[in-house]
Write a protein that holds these residues in place. Structure first.
Motif, PDB file in Angstrom:
ATOM      1  N   MET A  80       0.841  -1.169   0.000  1.00 28.88           N
ATOM      2  CA  MET A  80       0.000   0.000   0.000  1.00 28.88           C
ATOM      3  C   MET A  80       0.888   1.233   0.000  1.00 28.88           C
ATOM      4  O   MET A  80       1.790   1.355   0.824  1.00 28.88           O
ATOM      5  CB  MET A  80      -0.896  -0.017   1.239  1.00 28.88           C
ATOM      6  N   GLY A  81       0.649   2.142  -0.921  1.00 26.48           N
ATOM      7  CA  GLY A  81       1.402   3.386  -0.973  1.00 26.48           C
ATOM      8  C   GLY A  81       0.785   4.423  -0.054  1.00 26.48           C
ATOM      9  O   GLY A  81      -0.435   4.471   0.113  1.00 26.48           O
ATOM     10  N   ASP A 100      -3.620   7.323   0.314  1.00 26.32           N
ATOM     11  CA  ASP A 100      -3.299   5.899   0.408  1.00 26.32           C
ATOM     12  C   ASP A 100      -3.822   5.252  -0.862  1.00 26.32           C
ATOM     13  O   ASP A 100      -4.966   5.507  -1.266  1.00 26.32           O
ATOM     14  CB  ASP A 100      -3.975   5.256   1.625  1.00 26.32           C
ATOM     15  N   TYR A 101      -3.000   4.420  -1.472  1.00 23.80           N
ATOM     16  CA  TYR A 101      -3.406   3.782  -2.720  1.00 23.80           C
ATOM     17  C   TYR A 101      -2.757   2.406  -2.806  1.00 23.80           C
ATOM     18  O   TYR A 101      -1.681   2.185  -2.267  1.00 23.80           O
ATOM     19  CB  TYR A 101      -3.007   4.642  -3.928  1.00 23.80           C
ATOM     20  N   PRO A 144      -0.764  -0.749  -4.398  1.00 22.28           N
ATOM     21  CA  PRO A 144       0.311  -0.869  -5.387  1.00 22.28           C
ATOM     22  C   PRO A 144      -0.236  -1.517  -6.661  1.00 22.28           C
ATOM     23  O   PRO A 144      -1.258  -2.193  -6.632  1.00 22.28           O
ATOM     24  CB  PRO A 144       1.327  -1.781  -4.696  1.00 22.28           C
ATOM     25  N   PRO A 145       0.442  -1.313  -7.779  1.00 20.87           N
ATOM     26  CA  PRO A 145       0.009  -1.959  -9.014  1.00 20.87           C
ATOM     27  C   PRO A 145       0.011  -3.481  -8.849  1.00 20.87           C
ATOM     28  O   PRO A 145       0.866  -4.036  -8.166  1.00 20.87           O
ATOM     29  CB  PRO A 145       1.048  -1.530 -10.044  1.00 20.87           C
ATOM     30  N   ARG A 146      -0.957  -4.129  -9.461  1.00 19.42           N
ATOM     31  CA  ARG A 146      -1.022  -5.596  -9.390  1.00 19.42           C
ATOM     32  C   ARG A 146      -0.783  -6.184 -10.765  1.00 19.42           C
ATOM     33  O   ARG A 146      -0.968  -5.536 -11.770  1.00 19.42           O
ATOM     34  CB  ARG A 146      -2.409  -6.028  -8.901  1.00 19.42           C
ATOM     35  N   ALA A 152       3.822  -5.368 -12.170  1.00 20.41           N
ATOM     36  CA  ALA A 152       3.772  -4.611 -10.916  1.00 20.41           C
ATOM     37  C   ALA A 152       5.127  -4.041 -10.522  1.00 20.41           C
ATOM     38  O   ALA A 152       5.224  -2.882 -10.132  1.00 20.41           O
ATOM     39  CB  ALA A 152       3.207  -5.470  -9.797  1.00 20.41           C
ATOM     40  N   ARG A 153       6.165  -4.829 -10.609  1.00 21.89           N
ATOM     41  CA  ARG A 153       7.484  -4.336 -10.211  1.00 21.89           C
ATOM     42  C   ARG A 153       7.975  -3.216 -11.122  1.00 21.89           C
ATOM     43  O   ARG A 153       8.627  -2.283 -10.685  1.00 21.89           O
ATOM     44  CB  ARG A 153       8.491  -5.469 -10.205  1.00 21.89           C
ATOM     45  N   CYS A 183       6.023  -1.119 -12.750  1.00 23.23           N
ATOM     46  CA  CYS A 183       5.133   0.039 -12.638  1.00 23.23           C
ATOM     47  C   CYS A 183       5.164   0.715 -11.281  1.00 23.23           C
ATOM     48  O   CYS A 183       4.696   1.831 -11.141  1.00 23.23           O
ATOM     49  CB  CYS A 183       3.697  -0.375 -12.949  1.00 23.23           C
ATOM     50  N   HIS A 184       5.691   0.047 -10.264  1.00 22.32           N
ATOM     51  CA  HIS A 184       5.625   0.584  -8.907  1.00 22.32           C
ATOM     52  C   HIS A 184       6.274   1.969  -8.797  1.00 22.32           C
ATOM     53  O   HIS A 184       5.685   2.897  -8.240  1.00 22.32           O
ATOM     54  CB  HIS A 184       6.257  -0.390  -7.911  1.00 22.32           C
ATOM     55  N   ASP A 199       4.204   5.460  -8.029  1.00 19.87           N
ATOM     56  CA  ASP A 199       4.507   6.254  -6.835  1.00 19.87           C
ATOM     57  C   ASP A 199       4.847   7.696  -7.211  1.00 19.87           C
ATOM     58  O   ASP A 199       4.371   8.639  -6.583  1.00 19.87           O
ATOM     59  CB  ASP A 199       5.672   5.648  -6.056  1.00 19.87           C
TER      60      ASP A 199
END
Length: 157
Positions: free
Chosen positions: A1-2, A109-110, A112-114, A118-119, A121-122, A126
């Motif tokens: 979670m960001g 709060d958002y 993370p990309p799934r 995902a890695r 795009c993270h 952010d």
């Protein structure tokens, strides 16, 4: 979670800052990327108010989502929950700072990309979220000060 958090001084008292921020009609003027909003029923202010919001993701991709006020304490906190293709929470906190000044704290709060990328795009997600919240907070501060008729140090503009 960001999670992102920014705070800034506002040249307006808490009641004036809160009054401006809680009026949904002002949203497109200060919410980053928002091009329009309209209430989706009654109430249109306070806890439980829901809005249909049109915005442009990354400035180009038009999207529509719903936003509900899920946290509300008059002259203290407004919490928005975004639902739809874009989701997360944005919370605005208002604290007194002295004569004709207040502190605006903006938090997001958002998730993370799934998925497969995902890695990759993270980092960009952010960075985009931080940039959007900073722009929103900065615009809201300027709009509140213009609404109240003062600048950052409380002088009559």
């Amino acid at each position: 979670m960001g999670h992102i958090r920014f705070a800034s001084d506002v040249g307006a008292p808490v009641d004036a800052a809160f009054a401006y921020a809680e009026d949904f009609r002002h949203g497109p003027q200060w919410m980053y990327g928002v091009t329009g909003s309209e209430p989706m029923g009654i109430p249109d202010q306070g806890l439980g108010a829901t809005f249909a919001v049109q915005f442009r993701l990354f400035g180009v991709i038009p999207l529509r989502t719903s936003v509900e006020i899920t946290e509300y304490r008059r002259n203290a906190v407004i919490g928005y929950t975004l639902r739809g293709r874009v989701y997360g929470t944005v919370t605005l906190r208002f604290d007194p700072l002295g004569y004709e000044r207040s502190v605006l704290t903006s938090e997001a709060d958002y998730p993370p990309p799934r998925g497969m990328f995902a890695r990759l795009c993270h980092g960009p997600v952010d960075a985009a979220a931080k940039s959007a919240l900073r722009a929103t907070e900065s615009r809201l501060r300027r709009e509140i000060e213009a609404f109240h008729g003062t600048d950052l140090v409380g002088r009559i503009a």
